[in-house]
Enzyme design. Structure first.
Site, PDB file in Angstrom:
ATOM      1  N   THR A   1      56.148  64.452  57.362  1.00 28.04           N
ATOM      2  CA  THR A   1      54.937  63.659  57.180  1.00 28.04           C
ATOM      3  C   THR A   1      53.977  64.257  56.155  1.00 28.04           C
ATOM      4  O   THR A   1      53.158  63.544  55.593  1.00 28.04           O
ATOM      5  CB  THR A   1      54.181  63.570  58.510  1.00 28.04           C
ATOM      6  OG1 THR A   1      53.961  64.912  58.965  1.00 28.04           O
ATOM      7  CG2 THR A   1      54.988  62.833  59.559  1.00 28.04           C
TER       8      THR A   1
ATOM      9  N   GLU B   1      51.360  56.295  62.944  1.00 26.62           N
ATOM     10  CA  GLU B   1      51.917  55.148  63.656  1.00 26.62           C
ATOM     11  C   GLU B   1      51.265  53.815  63.342  1.00 26.62           C
ATOM     12  O   GLU B   1      51.909  52.772  63.450  1.00 26.62           O
ATOM     13  CB  GLU B   1      51.877  55.441  65.168  1.00 26.62           C
ATOM     14  CG  GLU B   1      52.937  56.471  65.505  1.00 26.62           C
ATOM     15  CD  GLU B   1      52.694  57.209  66.805  1.00 26.62           C
ATOM     16  OE1 GLU B   1      53.358  56.872  67.782  1.00 26.62           O
ATOM     17  OE2 GLU B   1      51.862  58.129  66.838  1.00 26.62           O
TER      18      GLU B   1
ATOM     19  N   PHE C   1      60.167  60.188  64.552  1.00 24.99           N
ATOM     20  CA  PHE C   1      59.777  58.848  65.013  1.00 24.99           C
ATOM     21  C   PHE C   1      59.719  58.763  66.539  1.00 24.99           C
ATOM     22  O   PHE C   1      59.842  57.688  67.103  1.00 24.99           O
ATOM     23  CB  PHE C   1      60.725  57.776  64.468  1.00 24.99           C
ATOM     24  CG  PHE C   1      60.818  57.742  62.964  1.00 24.99           C
ATOM     25  CD1 PHE C   1      59.680  57.653  62.189  1.00 24.99           C
ATOM     26  CD2 PHE C   1      62.046  57.810  62.329  1.00 24.99           C
ATOM     27  CE1 PHE C   1      59.754  57.621  60.803  1.00 24.99           C
ATOM     28  CE2 PHE C   1      62.134  57.782  60.942  1.00 24.99           C
ATOM     29  CZ  PHE C   1      60.989  57.687  60.183  1.00 24.99           C
TER      30      PHE C   1
HETATM   31 MO1  MOS Z   1      55.501  59.561  68.407  1.00 26.22          MO
HETATM   32  S1  MOS Z   1      56.521  57.901  69.110  1.00 26.22           S
HETATM   33  O1  MOS Z   1      54.333  59.808  69.671  1.00 26.22           O
HETATM   34  O2  MOS Z   1      56.568  60.810  68.351  1.00 26.22           O
END
Ligand code: MOS
Length: 709
Positions: A467, A662, A239
């Site tokens: 991910t 994101e 994150f």
């Molecule tokens: Mo993400 S906040 O660009 O790792």
């Protein structure tokens, strides 16, 4: 036979659920020792004295690492604009100065983690304390423009004359919003096993970028990056907290050097708040000027942030306001105030998340002022080209997202008047907000090998932080080589595999995928031309990436929320949420769905729960564990769904994806806050929306929609 676009199961699912997946701390090497940090109990000053013997008497303790015996790191290193702001934090134990509470002042090295921790608790440290300032306040006269917003970023820009346009606008919304500090808190805290062998360094470390971590340590230690291996076979989330190397990894390296043995370091949850980045709190003022038809003439977005004595890191909070809507006049600014606190850094949607909370709430406020549907307001302000620079959009399907979402969510039936839906003690409302996240593409290198058994190995210095990168890159490789995924072995997670992009800024799949696709396609062509099994190809996408046309690339989305608000307790429940996203080609709808829904759930946390408050008496965060720092659990999530709009965009990497890591979090909090307004008739402009604020402000009988209590 194409694999891209199909819901291939995670390639590492079995390894993860059976425990076979090896995370950084689980690597075994002979002769390993363990280090535990000792952290500053003061916010500013210096270490006056360390009583080494006080820890050495602890059974199992081997050494105490401190500024007096730690190896010197190279100063004046340049890691490039993305990472440079975090560099000062990497100078662990390089001086006796203390710049924030929680800073590492020593470490105890022992034969077990428990002994190291006990030794650390026994270590006596004497401090000379200085006055500190840890209070983030609006309009601080010390505010400055950090390099990331000034020299390096487009943070302070304007077009036209926004002030004059506001003067003549028929309707002006002038509102302030605040967002709190938030911690990324990935499931796996930072951990590193550092091992020196014959002048080479190997880090088994939990990072979002094997390549950038290798390059950073090579610079700090004046080594060749080829001599710094970084192994990130499995990583339990990031994150942003692991997007650039952090102090725990430096500590492991220094400890291993001191004792000339491999050393393991693992942070616990409480240590994370000081060293694992946080989203800077923001104080935002937004002014929107429109004519009576809702046509925007002026947008002004001013965002104040908190930086630290060490780091200039700052988010691009106002960046979205420059380009979301077609206002002729706009000004966006960012400033920061340096305080004696831990350092802010990357966190999912850095800038876009807090900035779009402000902008999308302000748009909703404007819609109400105009008595206009909030979707219609956005339709009336849809730009033809990027308003910030006049560049064409590679594709922009914001309105399709809003309209598709409106249909699926049942927006047409909505009674716009706030505070009119009441079921027993609950008030119900719905809200909408737009999402946007930019598309980045970074050069990467990859290798593909035709193995003699008919399989193919593709190697790249990418990383899968949870991910699904391992899976989607396998799919991309399979299609490029025109074989089933079962014949692909995808090696990632090691710096030595290749120099590649980091897993950040939602750019991984497009950037790595381009190199993987090129490697696979090149190898396939070579084999067709008669190259033998065993052939290896080595490709790089630097030329292709720099040849990309100069257009505006962004992913868009629309977030819809239905909330109910308890008129007795002020509790807010998100009953229903729908996100519609146009993010280019979806490589794997199964993993993509998880990413997008995960982002939206993080947005629910941001709207209602997540907050890290600085304790002025200590100069440090109050909520230093997961008992105090709240985010959603299963019980907080009811009906949540997403739609991925098909979107073809030929201005992207050949992979065709825009990035989905994101955008799911962007706009989610605004949709919820707008829904709370619709439910209660009151605006709540400070995140998170705390039940005590809602109870006190909205439900105390002053709300005309509710009548007397
Ligand atoms: Mo993400 S906040 O660009 O790792």
């Amino acid at each position: 036979m194409t694999s891209v676009g199909t819901p291939v199961e995670r390639q590492d699912a079995r390894a993860k659920v059976t425990g076979a997946a090896t995370y950084a701390y689980e690597h075994r090497v002979d002769g390993v020792l363990y280090a535990w940090p000792v952290t500053s109990t003061i916010a500013r000053g210096r270490v006056a004295d360390i009583d080494v013997d006080s820890a050495m008497v602890t059974p199992g303790v081997v050494a105490v690492l401190h500024a007096g015996n730690a190896a010197r790191l190279e100063t004046d290193i340049d890691l490039g604009p993305v990472q440079q702001a975090s560099v000062p934090e990497l100078y662990v134990l390089q001086s006796d100065k203390i710049a924030y509470r929680g800073q590492i002042v020593a470490a105890v090295i022992a034969t077990s983690a428990e002994a190291a921790r006990e030794g650390a608790e026994n270590l006596l440290v004497r401090y000379e304390e200085q006055a500190y300032d840890a209070v983030f306040r609006a309009q601080d006269p010390r505010a400055y423009v950090p390099a990331m917003l000034g020299d390096l970023g487009p943070g302070n820009v304007s077009r036209g004359d926004a002030d004059a346009a506001l003067e003549t606008a028929e309707v002006v919304v002038d509102v302030a919003y605040t967002t709190p500090a938030q911690h990324p808190h990935p499931m796996e805290p930072h951990s590193t096993l550092a091992r020196w062998t014959d002048g080479r360094l190997t880090l088994y470390s939990s990072e979002q970028g094997p390549s950038n971590t290798s390059q950073a340590f090579a610079a700090l230690l004046a080594m060749d990056a080829d001599d710094v291996e970084v192994v990130c076979d499995y990583v339990g989330g990031g994150f942003g907290a692991k997007a650039s190397p952090r102090p725990p990894a430096v500590l492991a390296v220094l400890a291993a050097k001191l004792v000339d043995r491999p050393v393991k370091v693992a942070w616990n949850r409480r240590l994370m708040t000081a060293h694992a980045t946080y989203r800077s709190p923001t104080i935002q003022r937004i002014r929107l000027g429109a004519d009576g038809n809702g046509k925007l003439g002026a947008i002004v977005h001013e965002a104040q942030h908190m930086t630290s004595a060490l780091s200039d890191y700052v988010d691009q909070t106002a960046s979205s306001a420059r380009m979301m809507y077609a206002a002729e006049h706009a000004r966006t600014t960012g400033t920061a105030v340096r305080l004696d606190v831990p350092s802010a850094g990357w966190m999912r949607g850095p800038g876009e998340t807090p900035g779009m909370f402000g902008l999308e709430c302000a748009m909703d406020e404007l819609a109400y002022r105009l008595d206009l549907d909030p979707i219609e307001l956005r339709i009336r302000n849809e730009p033809e080209v990027d308003p910030s620079d006049g560049k064409p959009f590679s594709s922009r399907n914001l309105l399709t997202c809003l309209q598709t979402g409106a249909e699926q969510f049942g927006w047409a039936d909505r009674d716009r008047r706030p505070g009119t839906r009441r079921y027993g003690r609950w008030l119900v409302g719905t809200g909408v907000a737009a999402s946007r996240y930019p598309v980045f593409t970074v050069p990467s290198r990859a290798y593909a090998t035709a193995e003699t058994d008919g399989t193919f190995t593709v190697a790249i210095g990418a990383v899968d932080i949870g991910t699904g990168s391992r899976t989607v890159l396998t799919q991309i490789a399979a299609d490029a080589l025109e074989v089933p995924v079962a014949r692909i072995r995808l090696d990632l997670g090691r710096a030595s595999y290749s120099v590649a992009a980091f897993a950040g800024a939602s750019l991984g799949t497009a950037s790595w995928g381009w190199a993987v696709e090129k490697a696979g396609r090149t190898l396939k062509a070579r084999l067709r031309d008669g190259a033998p099994l065993g052939t290896v190809v080595d490709v790089d996408t630097t030329a292709e990436v720099s040849a990309m046309r100069d257009v505006s690339r962004n992913a868009y989305g629309a977030q819809f929320a239905e909330v109910k608000v308890d008129t007795v307790t002020g509790q807010i429940r998100v009953e229903r949420m729908l996100g519609v996203f146009a993010a280019g080609r979806i490589i794997n709808p199964r993993t993509a769905r998880s990413q997008l829904i995960g982002g939206m759930i993080m947005g629910i946390g941001g709207a209602l729960m997540e907050a890290a408050d600085i304790d002025e008496a200590l100069g440090d965060f109050v909520q230093s564990d997961l008992a105090g720092y709240h985010f959603p659990t299963h019980a907080d999530i009811s009906d949540i769904d997403i739609v991925m709009l098909p979107e073809a965009d030929d201005e992207l990497s050949p992979v065709g994806s825009k990035g989905i890591g994101e955008i799911g979090v962007v706009g989610a909090a605004a949709a919820i806050a707008n829904a709370v307004h619709h439910a209660t008739g009151q605006r709540f402009r400070n995140l998170p929306l705390r039940l005590e604020d809602v109870r006190d402000a909205a439900l105390d009988g002053t709300n005309s929609y509710l009548g007397p209590r």
